[in-house]
Design a protein around this motif. Structure first.
Motif, PDB file in Angstrom:
ATOM      1  N   ALA A 167       0.850  -1.194   0.000  1.00 39.94           N
ATOM      2  CA  ALA A 167       0.000   0.000   0.000  1.00 39.94           C
ATOM      3  C   ALA A 167       0.885   1.243   0.000  1.00 39.94           C
ATOM      4  CB  ALA A 167      -0.913   0.013   1.220  1.00 39.94           C
ATOM      5  N   ASP A 168       0.478   2.241  -0.764  1.00 38.96           N
ATOM      6  CA  ASP A 168       1.217   3.500  -0.821  1.00 38.96           C
ATOM      7  C   ASP A 168       1.296   4.107   0.582  1.00 38.96           C
ATOM      8  OD1 ASP A 168       2.006   6.213  -1.192  1.00 38.96           O
ATOM      9  OD2 ASP A 168       1.217   6.174  -3.230  1.00 38.96           O
ATOM     10  N   TRP A 169       2.491   4.472   0.992  1.00 36.03           N
ATOM     11  CA  TRP A 169       2.668   4.988   2.347  1.00 36.03           C
ATOM     12  C   TRP A 169       1.894   6.274   2.585  1.00 36.03           C
ATOM     13  CZ3 TRP A 169       7.406   8.012   4.320  1.00 36.03           C
ATOM     14  CH2 TRP A 169       7.790   8.981   3.416  1.00 36.03           C
ATOM     15  N   GLU A 170       1.557   7.012   1.523  1.00 36.54           N
ATOM     16  CA  GLU A 170       0.765   8.236   1.676  1.00 36.54           C
ATOM     17  C   GLU A 170      -0.624   7.924   2.242  1.00 36.54           C
ATOM     18  OE1 GLU A 170       0.787  10.243  -2.082  1.00 36.54           O
ATOM     19  OE2 GLU A 170       2.896  10.783  -1.902  1.00 36.54           O
ATOM     20  N   LEU A 171      -1.144   6.743   1.924  1.00 39.38           N
ATOM     21  CA  LEU A 171      -2.454   6.330   2.445  1.00 39.38           C
ATOM     22  C   LEU A 171      -2.379   5.847   3.894  1.00 39.38           C
ATOM     23  CD1 LEU A 171      -3.656   4.327  -0.682  1.00 39.38           C
ATOM     24  CD2 LEU A 171      -4.244   6.678  -0.056  1.00 39.38           C
ATOM     25  N   LEU A 172      -1.158   5.585   4.353  1.00 43.11           N
ATOM     26  CA  LEU A 172      -0.959   5.017   5.689  1.00 43.11           C
ATOM     27  C   LEU A 172      -0.464   6.033   6.712  1.00 43.11           C
ATOM     28  CD1 LEU A 172       0.779   1.710   4.553  1.00 43.11           C
ATOM     29  CD2 LEU A 172      -1.622   2.022   5.179  1.00 43.11           C
ATOM     30  N   GLY A 173      -0.263   7.277   6.264  1.00 42.74           N
ATOM     31  CA  GLY A 173       0.224   8.297   7.198  1.00 42.74           C
ATOM     32  C   GLY A 173       1.692   8.645   7.018  1.00 42.74           C
ATOM     33  N   GLU A 174       2.299   8.163   5.949  1.00 41.77           N
ATOM     34  CA  GLU A 174       3.705   8.422   5.620  1.00 41.77           C
ATOM     35  C   GLU A 174       4.607   8.138   6.818  1.00 41.77           C
ATOM     36  OE1 GLU A 174       4.133  12.240   3.729  1.00 41.77           O
ATOM     37  OE2 GLU A 174       2.885  11.627   2.047  1.00 41.77           O
ATOM     38  N   LEU A 175       5.358   9.128   7.280  1.00 44.70           N
ATOM     39  CA  LEU A 175       6.354   8.922   8.331  1.00 44.70           C
ATOM     40  C   LEU A 175       5.758   8.457   9.655  1.00 44.70           C
ATOM     41  CD1 LEU A 175       8.588  12.052   7.695  1.00 44.70           C
ATOM     42  CD2 LEU A 175       9.158   9.678   7.177  1.00 44.70           C
ATOM     43  N   ASP A 176       4.479   8.707   9.868  1.00 48.20           N
ATOM     44  CA  ASP A 176       3.846   8.364  11.145  1.00 48.20           C
ATOM     45  C   ASP A 176       3.281   6.944  11.191  1.00 48.20           C
ATOM     46  OD1 ASP A 176       4.402  10.892  12.236  1.00 48.20           O
ATOM     47  OD2 ASP A 176       2.633  11.732  11.273  1.00 48.20           O
ATOM     48  N   TYR A 177       3.339   6.210  10.077  1.00 50.74           N
ATOM     49  CA  TYR A 177       2.827   4.832  10.075  1.00 50.74           C
ATOM     50  C   TYR A 177       3.570   4.013  11.123  1.00 50.74           C
ATOM     51  CZ  TYR A 177       2.148  -0.016   8.728  1.00 50.74           C
ATOM     52  OH  TYR A 177       1.875  -1.363   8.758  1.00 50.74           O
ATOM     53  N   GLN A 178       2.826   3.355  11.997  1.00 49.33           N
ATOM     54  CA  GLN A 178       3.406   2.525  13.053  1.00 49.33           C
ATOM     55  C   GLN A 178       3.752   1.147  12.504  1.00 49.33           C
ATOM     56  OE1 GLN A 178       4.016   3.682  16.381  1.00 49.33           O
ATOM     57  NE2 GLN A 178       3.691   5.529  15.170  1.00 49.33           N
ATOM     58  N   LEU A 179       5.015   0.816  12.542  1.00 51.03           N
ATOM     59  CA  LEU A 179       5.480  -0.470  12.027  1.00 51.03           C
ATOM     60  C   LEU A 179       4.926  -1.627  12.844  1.00 51.03           C
ATOM     61  CD1 LEU A 179       9.205   0.498  11.463  1.00 51.03           C
ATOM     62  CD2 LEU A 179       7.465   0.156   9.692  1.00 51.03           C
ATOM     63  N   GLN A 180       4.656  -2.718  12.157  1.00 50.59           N
ATOM     64  CA  GLN A 180       4.184  -3.949  12.776  1.00 50.59           C
ATOM     65  C   GLN A 180       5.178  -5.064  12.451  1.00 50.59           C
ATOM     66  OE1 GLN A 180       1.277  -3.817  14.630  1.00 50.59           O
ATOM     67  NE2 GLN A 180       1.341  -1.647  14.109  1.00 50.59           N
ATOM     68  N   ASP A 181       5.237  -6.046  13.319  1.00 53.45           N
ATOM     69  CA  ASP A 181       6.095  -7.197  13.055  1.00 53.45           C
ATOM     70  C   ASP A 181       5.681  -7.843  11.736  1.00 53.45           C
ATOM     71  OD1 ASP A 181       8.260  -8.812  13.975  1.00 53.45           O
ATOM     72  OD2 ASP A 181       6.814 -10.404  14.401  1.00 53.45           O
ATOM     73  N   GLN A 182       6.646  -8.196  10.924  1.00 56.12           N
ATOM     74  CA  GLN A 182       6.467  -8.846   9.617  1.00 56.12           C
ATOM     75  C   GLN A 182       6.004  -7.882   8.520  1.00 56.12           C
ATOM     76  OE1 GLN A 182       7.674 -12.014   9.261  1.00 56.12           O
ATOM     77  NE2 GLN A 182       8.208 -11.725  11.390  1.00 56.12           N
ATOM     78  N   ASP A 183       6.088  -6.565   8.760  1.00 55.94           N
ATOM     79  CA  ASP A 183       5.797  -5.602   7.689  1.00 55.94           C
ATOM     80  C   ASP A 183       6.793  -5.781   6.559  1.00 55.94           C
ATOM     81  OD1 ASP A 183       3.551  -4.289   8.611  1.00 55.94           O
ATOM     82  OD2 ASP A 183       4.620  -2.523   9.342  1.00 55.94           O
ATOM     83  N   SER A 184       6.363  -5.373   5.380  1.00 55.54           N
ATOM     84  CA  SER A 184       7.206  -5.449   4.192  1.00 55.54           C
ATOM     85  C   SER A 184       7.211  -4.081   3.519  1.00 55.54           C
ATOM     86  CB  SER A 184       6.645  -6.508   3.245  1.00 55.54           C
ATOM     87  OG  SER A 184       7.398  -6.549   2.064  1.00 55.54           O
TER      88      SER A 184
END
Length: 101
Positions: free
Chosen positions: A74-91
């Motif tokens: 998913a485009d990081w712009e849709l996820l909040g860019e720099l503020d997206y909270q990483l989850q285990d097993q993210d790609s």
């Protein structure tokens, strides 16, 4: 303290040239006081993976304009860019058309 996060990072479109030509990296981010976000990931990448010319990949604490960033396809712009909270097993996928892609 948060648990360590295992994430896969892939670089393409020429960006892999800044990482010794290695496209995929499986990394473990250490646990920390607060949850990790993409800003934290970029600092970690710069310190631990980036081998040359960081100015072609990063602009301050963010990405150079024009580099496509996808988190879990998913485009990081849709996820909040720099503020997206990483989850285990993210790609994460970083594609740089500026470097030959």
């Amino acid at each position: 303290m948060t648990a360590p996060l295992s994430v896969e990072e892939e670089f393409g479109g020429g960006a892999e040239l800044l990482f010794d030509g290695i496209k995929k990296h499986q990394v473990t981010l250490p646990g920390r006081e607060k949850p990790g976000d993409i800003r934290y990931l970029l600092v970690w990448i710069k310190k631990n993976l980036l081998k040359e010319q960081p100015e072609l990949f990063l602009l301050g604490d963010s990405m150079q304009p024009g580099i496509l960033v996808l988190m879990n396809a998913a485009d990081w712009e849709l996820l909040g860019e720099l503020d997206y909270q990483l989850q285990d097993q993210d790609s994460g996928l970083f594609i740089s058309p500026l470097l030959g892609g």
